[in-house]
Motif scaffolding. Structure first.
Motif: not given
Length: 226
Positions: A206-226
């Protein structure tokens, strides 16, 4: 979040696998015109054809999946390595090279790769799959900073332990050994819901996320923290 994708044309690849079904559902609820492709993309010509058939798109969601091999690293053969990379890595530049020129001409766009947290934490008997998923994330980071000045945001979700039919079908979830592993390894104590993941994906597109570029977002319930 309501109507975050109103008016946007979104191409979702392998829409019948991995996160595809829920992505299509949630993106449509958020107002997007969802363009589904269920084709496998290992063939070099298919990616360009899929993008051409979709026409002008505002968002490309590269949802790529393959059943993960569980071969010990020393037993991985050339065929396994090539097949996994052909399914998960090789389609990415082809999709981007087909879709991004149109975004450049319109002055904005988004690319989201549905990746895996297996690239962020070592897993036994997963060297081929983890390497391919890692290549996806490295590509996203490089492409993201390259396209950011052109107002095209490229990001990735690196997920694991997210409810989906490809990697965590009901038969797996019902297995007591899997339930024990979930309780032992995942701080959340449960699978991330498919809808939770898809809503985050919709936000990133969405347009609300225009500030994020080249990011990797973990979605794993805390299985990894970075």
């Amino acid at each position: 979040m309501q109507n975050a994708l109103t008016g946007k044309r979104v191409l979702i690849t392998q829409a019948n696998e991995f996160m595809g079904p829920m992505l299509c559902e949630v993106f449509a609820e958020q107002g997007a015109q969802v363009l589904r492709s269920e084709l496998a993309l290992s063939d070099p010509a298919v990616a360009q054809a899929v993008v051409a058939q979709a026409g002008d798109i505002d968002v490309l969601v590269a949802n790529l999946a393959i059943v993960a091999p569980s071969t010990p690293a020393l037993d991985v053969d050339e065929l396994e390595w090539r097949e996994v990379f052909a399914a998960l890595v090789d389609p990415l530049p082809r999709l981007v090279q087909a879709a991004v020129p149109g975004m450049l001409s319109r002055g904005r766009g988004k690319v989201l790769v549905m990746g895996s947290a297996s690239a962020l934490r070592g897993m036994k008997r997963a060297s081929t799959y983890s390497a391919a998923r890692g290549a996806q994330l490295a590509y996203v980071q490089a492409l993201g900073v390259e396209l950011a000045p052109s107002h095209i945001q490229v990001n990735a979700i690196a997920q694991n332990f997210v409810d989906n039919p490809t990697y965590f079908p009901p038969s797996v979830q019902a297995n007591p050994r899997f339930q024990e592993r979930l309780a032992r390894e995942v701080p959340l104590g449960r699978l991330v819901g498919a809808r939770e993941d898809a809503l985050f994906a919709a936000y990133l597109c969405s347009d609300a996320a225009d500030c994020f570029v080249g990011q990797v977002f973990p979605v794993c319930g805390g299985w990894v923290a970075r």
